[in-house]
Design an enzyme around this catalytic site. Structure first.
Site, PDB file in Angstrom:
ATOM      1  CB  SER A 147      30.351  36.961  53.659  1.00 44.88           C
ATOM      2  OG  SER A 147      30.650  35.590  53.563  1.00 44.88           O
ATOM      3  CE1 TYR A 160      25.401  34.967  52.524  1.00 47.73           C
ATOM      4  CE2 TYR A 160      27.658  34.187  52.479  1.00 47.73           C
ATOM      5  CZ  TYR A 160      26.636  34.844  53.124  1.00 47.73           C
ATOM      6  OH  TYR A 160      26.840  35.388  54.383  1.00 47.73           O
TER       7      TYR A 160
HETATM    8  P1  NAP Z   1      20.204  35.299  60.204  1.00 45.81           P
HETATM    9  O1  NAP Z   1      20.397  34.780  61.586  1.00 45.81           O
HETATM   10  O2  NAP Z   1      19.627  34.420  59.165  1.00 45.81           O
HETATM   11  O3  NAP Z   1      19.430  36.711  60.204  1.00 45.81           O
HETATM   12  C1  NAP Z   1      19.198  37.398  59.010  1.00 45.81           C
HETATM   13  C2  NAP Z   1      18.124  38.429  59.225  1.00 45.81           C
HETATM   14  O4  NAP Z   1      17.842  39.074  57.973  1.00 45.81           O
HETATM   15  C3  NAP Z   1      16.825  37.836  59.717  1.00 45.81           C
HETATM   16  O5  NAP Z   1      16.276  38.672  60.703  1.00 45.81           O
HETATM   17  C4  NAP Z   1      15.961  37.842  58.454  1.00 45.81           C
HETATM   18  O6  NAP Z   1      14.603  37.885  58.721  1.00 45.81           O
HETATM   19  C5  NAP Z   1      16.434  39.116  57.793  1.00 45.81           C
HETATM   20  N1  NAP Z   1      16.049  39.181  56.403  1.00 45.81           N
HETATM   21  C6  NAP Z   1      16.316  38.293  55.419  1.00 45.81           C
HETATM   22  N2  NAP Z   1      15.791  38.704  54.260  1.00 45.81           N
HETATM   23  C7  NAP Z   1      15.177  39.886  54.493  1.00 45.81           C
HETATM   24  C8  NAP Z   1      14.459  40.804  53.707  1.00 45.81           C
HETATM   25  N3  NAP Z   1      14.252  40.581  52.391  1.00 45.81           N
HETATM   26  N4  NAP Z   1      13.971  41.938  54.270  1.00 45.81           N
HETATM   27  C9  NAP Z   1      14.168  42.169  55.585  1.00 45.81           C
HETATM   28  N5  NAP Z   1      14.831  41.336  56.413  1.00 45.81           N
HETATM   29  C10 NAP Z   1      15.334  40.205  55.867  1.00 45.81           C
HETATM   30  O7  NAP Z   1      21.601  35.750  59.659  1.00 45.81           O
HETATM   31  P2  NAP Z   1      22.924  36.191  60.408  1.00 45.81           P
HETATM   32  O8  NAP Z   1      23.798  35.009  60.475  1.00 45.81           O
HETATM   33  O9  NAP Z   1      22.619  36.983  61.635  1.00 45.81           O
HETATM   34  O10 NAP Z   1      23.485  37.122  59.249  1.00 45.81           O
HETATM   35  C11 NAP Z   1      23.293  38.525  59.199  1.00 45.81           C
HETATM   36  C12 NAP Z   1      24.141  39.024  58.030  1.00 45.81           C
HETATM   37  O11 NAP Z   1      25.495  38.604  58.235  1.00 45.81           O
HETATM   38  C13 NAP Z   1      23.739  38.450  56.671  1.00 45.81           C
HETATM   39  O12 NAP Z   1      23.921  39.420  55.690  1.00 45.81           O
HETATM   40  C14 NAP Z   1      24.718  37.303  56.484  1.00 45.81           C
HETATM   41  O13 NAP Z   1      24.903  36.974  55.154  1.00 45.81           O
HETATM   42  C15 NAP Z   1      25.948  37.888  57.101  1.00 45.81           C
HETATM   43  N6  NAP Z   1      26.959  36.934  57.543  1.00 45.81           N
HETATM   44  C16 NAP Z   1      26.663  35.908  58.388  1.00 45.81           C
HETATM   45  C17 NAP Z   1      27.687  35.066  58.815  1.00 45.81           C
HETATM   46  C18 NAP Z   1      27.465  33.916  59.744  1.00 45.81           C
HETATM   47  O14 NAP Z   1      28.378  33.089  59.892  1.00 45.81           O
HETATM   48  N7  NAP Z   1      26.345  33.796  60.398  1.00 45.81           N
HETATM   49  C19 NAP Z   1      28.974  35.280  58.379  1.00 45.81           C
HETATM   50  C20 NAP Z   1      29.231  36.332  57.495  1.00 45.81           C
HETATM   51  C21 NAP Z   1      28.219  37.157  57.091  1.00 45.81           C
HETATM   52  P3  NAP Z   1      13.638  36.599  58.430  1.00 45.81           P
HETATM   53  O15 NAP Z   1      13.435  36.005  59.784  1.00 45.81           O
HETATM   54  O16 NAP Z   1      12.441  37.221  57.836  1.00 45.81           O
HETATM   55  O17 NAP Z   1      14.334  35.676  57.468  1.00 45.81           O
HETATM   56  C1  GCO Z   2      28.487  28.835  54.379  1.00 52.48           C
HETATM   57  C2  GCO Z   2      28.200  29.857  55.438  1.00 52.48           C
HETATM   58  C3  GCO Z   2      28.971  31.151  55.183  1.00 52.48           C
HETATM   59  C4  GCO Z   2      28.807  32.105  56.330  1.00 52.48           C
HETATM   60  C5  GCO Z   2      29.543  33.385  56.249  1.00 52.48           C
HETATM   61  C6  GCO Z   2      31.017  33.213  56.145  1.00 52.48           C
HETATM   62  O1  GCO Z   2      27.581  28.099  54.030  1.00 52.48           O
HETATM   63  O2  GCO Z   2      29.656  28.731  53.971  1.00 52.48           O
HETATM   64  O3  GCO Z   2      26.866  30.092  55.636  1.00 52.48           O
HETATM   65  O4  GCO Z   2      28.790  31.650  53.948  1.00 52.48           O
HETATM   66  O5  GCO Z   2      27.487  32.355  56.631  1.00 52.48           O
HETATM   67  O6  GCO Z   2      29.036  34.292  55.311  1.00 52.48           O
HETATM   68  O7  GCO Z   2      31.649  34.438  56.348  1.00 52.48           O
END
Ligand code: NAP
Ligand code: GCO
Length: 267
Positions: A147, A160
């Site tokens: 992230s 986080y």
């Molecule tokens: P999301 O839309 O919230 O999807 C996360 C997925 O993880 C969901 O399918 C969720 O299922 C599953 N999950 C959560 N806890 C779990 C557990 N204990 N066991 C199995 N599955 C679980 O998130 P996303 O934005 O696609 O993010 C995916 C990854 O990228 C995460 O690690 C997040 O921190 C990272 N990330 C996101 C962003 C962003 O801007 N969106 C940026 C940087 C990094 P449920 O439906 O059961 O909750």
């Molecule tokens: C926040 C966001 C972020 C993103 C992502 C950034 O509240 O600042 O959720 O943490 O999800 O991980 O790279």
């Protein structure tokens, strides 16, 4: 040249790939030729919903399982089941993750711990479960979804940021420990991606104006916008393919330039 990026014949396990970033990575792997996509979620209902979404997207070589990534016993059993029902795991993507946006001094220890468990301890559990077979085959790819918060802090996301910062170092350590077995462990560091996780930060205000955080991110990103999950496809395929065999312990930030930018100067 294309062969370098081919995932032909490969099985990829992407945790939590029901929607959002994980789903987009799965779609990209299928387009790159992956033989099987394996994903896990926490409930049967979520699993079936995700399977329906994959099938609707024309992806049928997909295997969905119910397994919480924080449950070490269940993860080990799942890996066994995958071996029996699908085959070897060539690629692991530690994608499942949660965020809690609560000021640190108002957060309970249990809330803090839950984020650490899912975002940091679970990638260790899943990686440790697949590493032995990868060592035996002397080949494997592990990709940890990091992230911006692997590098930066901000208000309300202490757990986080602690977890994702730790995940960056876990990535480097897996590289250090298993590189000699031809296992590459790298991270992808997405910027601000439009997924359900970030939906609350983009919701329009009651008066119809943009959410202030939405404007803040657009100003903070040289690209001037949120990124789409599909924009992680190329980097995710690269890190899973032969093209990255000499890339190890690296975090590939896919952030539209956020980490390079001091921010827009005031007018
Ligand atoms: P999301 O839309 O919230 O999807 C996360 C997925 O993880 C969901 O399918 C969720 O299922 C599953 N999950 C959560 N806890 C779990 C557990 N204990 N066991 C199995 N599955 C679980 O998130 P996303 O934005 O696609 O993010 C995916 C990854 O990228 C995460 O690690 C997040 O921190 C990272 N990330 C996101 C962003 C962003 O801007 N969106 C940026 C940087 C990094 P449920 O439906 O059961 O909750
Ligand atoms: C926040 C966001 C972020 C993103 C992502 C950034 O509240 O600042 O959720 O943490 O999800 O991980 O790279």
């Amino acid at each position: 040249m294309n062969n370098l990026f081919s995932l032909e014949g490969k099985n990829a396990w992407i945790t939590g790939a029901a929607y959002g970033i994980g789903f987009a990575i799965a779609e990209a792997y299928v387009k790159a030729g992956a033989k099987n996509i394996i994903f896990n979620v926490r409930s049967q209902e979520a699993c079936q919903k995700a399977l329906d979404a994959y099938h609707a997207a024309g992806i049928n070589n997909v295997h969905g399982y119910v397994c919480d990534v924080t449950d070490e016993v269940a993860v080990k059993a799942l890996v066994e089941k995958i071996h029996q029902e699908v085959g070897q795991i060539d690629i692991l993507v530690n994608n499942a993750g949660i965020i809690k946006r609560i000021p640190m001094h108002e957060m309970t220890r249990a809330e803090f711990q839950q984020v650490i468990d899912i975002d940091l301890v679970a990638p260790y559990i899943c990686a440790a479960a697949v590493v032995p077979e990868m060592m035996e085959r002397r080949e494997g790819k592990i990709i940890n979804v990091c992230s911006m918060m692997s590098e930066l802090g901000r208000e309300t996301v202490s757990a986080y940021a602690a977890a994702k910062g730790g995940l960056k170092m876990l990535t480097r350590n897996i590289c250090s420990e298993y590189g000699e077995y031809n296992i590459q462990c790298n991270g992808i560091g997405p910027g601000y991606i439009a997924t359900p996780q970030t939906a609350p930060l983009r919701e329009p205000q009651a008066d119809g104006s943009k959410h202030p955080f939405d404007s803040f991110i657009c100003a903070k990103t040289p690209a001037g916008r949120w990124l789409d999950p599909e924009e992680l496809a190329g980097p995710a395929v690269f890190l899973a393919s032969k093209a990255s065999d000499a890339v190890n312990g690296h975090i590939l930030y896919v952030d539209g330039g956020i980490l390079a930018y001091i921010g827009k100067q005031p007018k």
